[in-house]
Every structure is written in structure tokens, then in C-alpha cells.
Design a protein around this motif. Structure first.
Motif, short mmCIF file in Angstrom:
data_model
loop_
_atom_site.label_atom_id
_atom_site.label_comp_id
_atom_site.label_asym_id
_atom_site.label_seq_id
_atom_site.Cartn_x
_atom_site.Cartn_y
_atom_site.Cartn_z
N ILE A 8 63.65 78.48 14.47
CA ILE A 8 64.96 78.99 14.09
C ILE A 8 64.90 80.51 14.04
O ILE A 8 63.85 81.10 13.87
CB ILE A 8 65.40 78.42 12.72
CG1 ILE A 8 64.35 78.69 11.64
CG2 ILE A 8 65.66 76.93 12.83
CD1 ILE A 8 64.75 78.24 10.28
N PHE A 10 67.19 84.00 12.52
CA PHE A 10 68.26 84.47 11.66
C PHE A 10 68.58 85.92 11.93
O PHE A 10 67.71 86.78 11.84
CB PHE A 10 67.88 84.32 10.17
CG PHE A 10 67.67 82.90 9.78
CD1 PHE A 10 68.76 82.08 9.55
CD2 PHE A 10 66.41 82.38 9.69
CE1 PHE A 10 68.58 80.77 9.21
CE2 PHE A 10 66.22 81.06 9.35
CZ PHE A 10 67.32 80.26 9.11
N ARG A 15 61.61 84.83 15.01
CA ARG A 15 61.75 83.38 14.90
C ARG A 15 60.80 82.83 13.85
O ARG A 15 59.72 83.35 13.65
CB ARG A 15 61.45 82.72 16.23
CG ARG A 15 62.51 82.98 17.24
CD ARG A 15 62.20 82.27 18.53
NE ARG A 15 63.19 82.61 19.49
CZ ARG A 15 63.74 81.76 20.33
NH1 ARG A 15 63.36 80.52 20.34
NH2 ARG A 15 64.65 82.15 21.17
N THR A 51 68.41 72.54 -2.87
CA THR A 51 67.25 73.16 -2.24
C THR A 51 66.44 73.85 -3.32
O THR A 51 67.00 74.58 -4.13
CB THR A 51 67.68 74.18 -1.17
OG1 THR A 51 68.58 73.54 -0.27
CG2 THR A 51 66.49 74.70 -0.40
N THR A 89 57.05 76.48 6.53
CA THR A 89 57.38 77.51 7.51
C THR A 89 56.12 78.30 7.84
O THR A 89 55.14 78.26 7.10
CB THR A 89 58.45 78.48 6.96
OG1 THR A 89 57.92 79.18 5.85
CG2 THR A 89 59.70 77.73 6.53
N PHE A 97 66.96 83.91 4.62
CA PHE A 97 66.82 82.48 4.90
C PHE A 97 67.51 81.66 3.82
O PHE A 97 68.26 80.74 4.10
CB PHE A 97 65.35 82.10 5.01
CG PHE A 97 65.15 80.62 5.21
CD1 PHE A 97 65.24 80.07 6.48
CD2 PHE A 97 64.87 79.79 4.14
CE1 PHE A 97 65.08 78.70 6.66
CE2 PHE A 97 64.70 78.44 4.31
CZ PHE A 97 64.80 77.88 5.57
N SER A 100 71.20 81.64 4.15
CA SER A 100 71.72 81.16 5.42
C SER A 100 72.15 79.70 5.27
O SER A 100 71.78 79.03 4.31
CB SER A 100 70.65 81.27 6.50
OG SER A 100 69.68 80.25 6.35
N PHE A 102 71.00 77.26 6.96
CA PHE A 102 69.92 76.33 7.33
C PHE A 102 69.45 75.47 6.16
O PHE A 102 69.41 74.24 6.28
CB PHE A 102 68.74 77.04 7.98
CG PHE A 102 67.78 76.07 8.58
CD1 PHE A 102 67.94 75.64 9.89
CD2 PHE A 102 66.75 75.52 7.83
CE1 PHE A 102 67.09 74.69 10.44
CE2 PHE A 102 65.91 74.57 8.37
CZ PHE A 102 66.07 74.15 9.67
N PRO A 103 69.07 76.04 5.00
CA PRO A 103 68.57 75.17 3.93
C PRO A 103 69.66 74.34 3.24
O PRO A 103 69.36 73.44 2.48
CB PRO A 103 67.91 76.14 2.95
CG PRO A 103 68.52 77.46 3.24
CD PRO A 103 68.93 77.45 4.68
N ASN A 106 71.35 72.37 7.76
CA ASN A 106 70.44 71.81 8.76
C ASN A 106 69.28 71.03 8.14
O ASN A 106 68.96 69.93 8.59
CB ASN A 106 69.89 72.91 9.66
CG ASN A 106 71.00 73.69 10.33
OD1 ASN A 106 71.58 74.58 9.71
ND2 ASN A 106 71.31 73.37 11.57
N ALA A 107 68.62 71.61 7.14
CA ALA A 107 67.47 70.93 6.54
C ALA A 107 67.86 69.59 5.91
O ALA A 107 67.18 68.58 6.15
CB ALA A 107 66.77 71.85 5.53
N GLN A 139 77.66 70.00 7.11
CA GLN A 139 78.41 71.23 7.43
C GLN A 139 79.74 71.23 6.68
O GLN A 139 80.12 72.26 6.10
CB GLN A 139 78.66 71.34 8.94
CG GLN A 139 79.38 72.62 9.33
CD GLN A 139 78.53 73.87 9.10
OE1 GLN A 139 77.42 73.95 9.59
NE2 GLN A 139 79.04 74.82 8.36
#
Length: 148
Positions: A8, A10, A15, A51, A89, A97, A100, A102-103, A106-107, A139
Motif C-alpha cells: 500500500i 499513502f 510503499r 483498530t 507491516t 497511516f 488513512s 486503510f485501517p 481495507n483492513a 467503506q
């Protein structure tokens, strides 16, 4: 148990390689519904997630998605599960992060199918017809949280 590595990126930064290291049930209860008073009569499925990061550790290269599931099982029983998915990671977790999607999107979306499988298999092995948990639009949940 180790799973696929994801890459990923950001905001144009380097990456980050990420993988699910393992899943673990920290709490589980299966009880006759007559013994449970804390579950809504209307709802047959409740899911919360969060999270978790280690506090004040700038070198930490992991985070955990914690699912808290409550489920009516065929109107006769109640299942409660606290399920953890540990992500690793290859670089320290930054505030970029953490802030964002993602956690938060997506996670959980990556880890949720493992929880669904666990619940179906556990109920089947306990002598119940398996229940396939519904798909979750993480989402949309994130968008509602941001709007509030």
C-alpha cells in the motif's frame, strides 16, 4: 499462520508491505437465548470493530483489528465473539497511516471473511445449521462515521 503480503502507498510516500499475521478469538460465549438479557429483541446480528495500536510506540510495526460480534442463532441461542486480526507491516505505523482509510476500511474488509468462516464452522461443529454472516460495506460505515 501467515497470509498474503499487500503493498500500500499513502500520499506519495514509500510503499508499505503489510500482511495478516494471525487471527485469534479472545472471548466467545454460546448460550441459550433465555439466559441472555443484553441482546436487543429486534436485532439478530450486531457487529462493532475498532483498530488498536500500541500506545506511544513510534517503532511499532503492527496493528490489530478487533471485531465484537453478537449473533442470534436460530432464535434459540446467542453467540458472542471477540475476534482479533493482527496485521504486520515492514515499517513503523505513522499517524498518516492511522488517519488513512486503510485501517478503518481495507483492513477490516480483509479480516472479516475469516471471522465469517470461523462463525460458520464453529456453529456447524456445535451442532447448529451454519450461519453465513452478511457482507459488510466497511467503506459505507467509514463514510457515515466521517459525516457525523
Amino acid at each position: 499462520m501467515s497470509f498474503t503480503v499487500l503493498m500500500i502507498q499513502f500520499h506519495g510516500q514509500r510503499r508499505m508491505n503489510l500482511k495478516i499475521d494471525h487471527m485469534q478469538v479472545s472471548e466467545m460465549m454460546l448460550s441459550p437465548s433465555s439466559q441472555i438479557t443484553c441482546f436487543s429483541e429486534k436485532e439478530s446480528f450486531e457487529l462493532e470493530f475498532s483498530t488498536a495500536y500500541k500506545p506511544d510506540d513510534t517503532e511499532e510495526c503492527s496493528f490489530v483489528i478487533v471485531f465484537d460480534l453478537r449473533l442470534k442463532v436460530h432464535d434459540t441461542h446467542y453467540l458472542a465473539v471477540k475476534y482479533h486480526a493482527l496485521f504486520l507491516t515492514d515499517s513503523p505505523i505513522t499517524s498518516d497511516f492511522q488517519n488513512s482509510p486503510f485501517p478503518k476500511v481495507n483492513a477490516p474488509a480483509i479480516a472479516f471473511p475469516f471471522l465469517r468462516s470461523f462463525v460458520a464452522t464453529t456453529l456447524l461443529n456445535a451442532g447448529f445449521e451454519p450461519i453465513l454472516l452478511p457482507s459488510i460495506n466497511f467503506q459505507a460505515m467509514y463514510n457515515r462515521t466521517k459525516a457525523n
